[in-house]
Design an enzyme around this catalytic site. Structure first.
Site: not given
Ligand code: GLN
Length: 489
Positions: A80, A155, A179
């Site tokens: 990532k 994400s 995420s």
């Molecule tokens: N969807 C959540 C956010 O936007 C989690 C994102 C994540 O785990 N990096 O913060």
């Protein structure tokens, strides 16, 4: 050699083929690099560099030739783009870090490299890991290989899309509020977020430091076990929140019987917001666990709904502080035309950050400001503690907790792109474990609306990764959802 194609093999099968010299690490890397090119339209990869990849592969081949038996030696992986890497650029999905190159590797990247894994490239993600659909990347959306008109989740959407399309046999992800789990669910793959502090955060571009955790994403729990063992372990000199608990060999406990395992089923995860198709797949998976010898226990996590406001106060608060480092001075983008220093800061940040990141910085600065700190931030911290207490109580009644990862299957690209709150609400089932720092995973357990994959979430007690992986593995031995592949890949 097996009749399966190389990209259909599990990590253990790939490693065995490499050790038996049926395939070389260079050939394997070449096979995946060709697939990455062929399916560039998915938008999963942000950077590849065949020279860098093949140099790593050649080094792995040399170790293999010397009889080195390190389990993942020569097996490819992609990272990532939140993890900094010396051999590839790191953008965190942001214009702010366009063309940025780190002078060092993140600890997780370095550990996987020491284990002999070969880096295929960097994977698209929401800007600074903020998002649930990978629509917040400055470098374009990522498509879901099961249906190109749908999101891959976020994400870590590049990670889930790439693994589902078998452009990489494995990927790293990070999970702040879901995420790893949610994109794994949306793309029909397996992913695990370990206990907070289990994997080092050093070299992960920081979003919300009290929540961020790294973890693996791959086809199966067996694959994730191999990866997680290589990723975890203390990193005291570089991450003061990394826990002083030695890495475990998670593959060892795979295969333990599930007879007598108490699975807690939280009522609050099965309320009105849960779509019928997801519910049906989760119910069937739970029934399957009963057949495997587990017992289901009705439990309550009464503050589940509060996880959304609590998370969306705490995460932006930490983000607003973490992102203050992007000021045009130290690294990253700097505006070209500006007047004084203040003007340079303002223009740099206005140009470098996308809308969602700016929204979170504003929310974060607001909840931390004098006069609102007590009303929002402090209250959120108190409720965060109560959410952790709810889990503590639940784990007196059960060994693992099971439920949906997300209320629906992957939605259509664009459907929620202009509605931040709709995105936040879809995180409801993953946020509680994040706030409590508990390990959680997602494994494919069926298909819902539009033939899209559904993910089952398993949440464990602190350091319960081995138990989670074993529970997922036993399910995968008895089912084939994790082996299904999207058409055309
Ligand atoms: N969807 C959540 C956010 O936007 C989690 C994102 C994540 O785990 N990096 O913060």
């Amino acid at each position: 050699m097996s009749t399966k194609e190389l990209h259909q093999l599990s990590l253990a099968e790939l490693a065995a083929s490499l050790r038996a010299r049926e395939v070389s690490a260079v050939e394997l890397a070449g096979h995946f690099l060709a697939r990455i090119d062929q399916h560039a339209g998915l938008g999963a990869f942000l950077a590849t560099d065949a020279d860098a990849t093949l140099a790593q592969a050649r080094a792995a081949d040399e170790r293999l030739a010397q009889g080195d038996k390190t389990p993942l030696l020569g097996v490819p992986i992609a990272h990532k783009d939140i993890f900094v890497t010396r051999d590839f650029p790191t953008t965190a999905g942001s214009r702010m870090l366009r063309d940025y190159r780190s002078p060092f590797d993140a600890t997780v990247v370095a550990r996987l490299a020491q284990a002999g894994m070969v880096t295929l490239g960097k994977l698209n993600c929401d800007e600074f890991a903020m998002g649930s659909a990978n629509e917040n990347s400055a470098y374009g959306v990522v498509k879901n290989p099961w249906d190109l008109s749908r999101v891959p989740g976020g994400s870590s959407g590049g990670s889930s899309s790439a693994v589902a399309a078998r452009l990489a046999p494995a990927a790293t992800g990070t999970d702040t509020g879901g995420s790893i789990r949610q994109p794994a669910a949306f793309c029909g793959i397996t992913g695990i977020k370990p206990t907070y502090g289990r994997a080092s955060r050093y070299g992960m571009v920081a979003y919300a430091s009290s929540l961020d955790q790294a973890g693996p994403m791959a086809a199966s729990a067996e694959d994730c076990a191999l990866l997680l063992s290589a990723m975890c372990g203390p990193d005291p000199d570089r991450d003061s929140t990394s826990l002083d608990v030695p890495a475990e060999d998670y593959s060892r406990s795979l295969g333990d019987s599930l007879v007598g395992l108490r699975i807690g089923v939280p009522r609050e995860f099965f309320g009105e917001g849960l779509s019928q198709d997801v519910r049906a797949a989760i119910d069937a998976a739970l029934a399957h666990y009963v057949k495997l010898g587990a017992t289901l226990v009705d439990i309550s996590l009464p503050r589940t709904e509060l996880a959304i406001p609590v998370y969306y106060i705490i995460a932006p608060a930490e983000a607003s502080s973490n992102l203050s480092r992007f000021d045009g001075v130290k690294f990253g983008h700097r505006a070209k035309d500006y007047g004084d220093l203040m003007d340079m800061y303002k223009k740099t940040r206005a140009e470098g950050f996308g809308d969602e990141v700016k929204r979170r910085i504003m929310i974060g600065a607001y909840v931390l400001s004098h006069g609102y700190y007590d009303a929002y931030y402090l209250q959120a911290q108190k409720i965060r503690r109560l959410i952790a207490d709810d889990f503590r109580a639940a784990f007196t009644q059960c060994d693992v907790i099971a439920g949906p990862v997300a209320p629906t299957v992957a939605w259509k690209l664009g459907d929620k792109a202009d509605d931040p709150v709709a995105n936040y609400l879809a995180d409801i089932f993953t946020l509680p474990a994040s706030l409590a720092g508990l390990p959680g995973m997602s494994l494919p357990c069926g298909f819902g609306e539009g033939g899209m994959p559904v993910g089952l979430q398993l949440i464990g007690n602190y350091f319960g990764e081995a138990r989670l992986l074993n529970a997922a593995h036993r399910f995968q031995q008895a089912t084939d959802f994790h082996l299904r592949q999207p058409e055309g890949f």
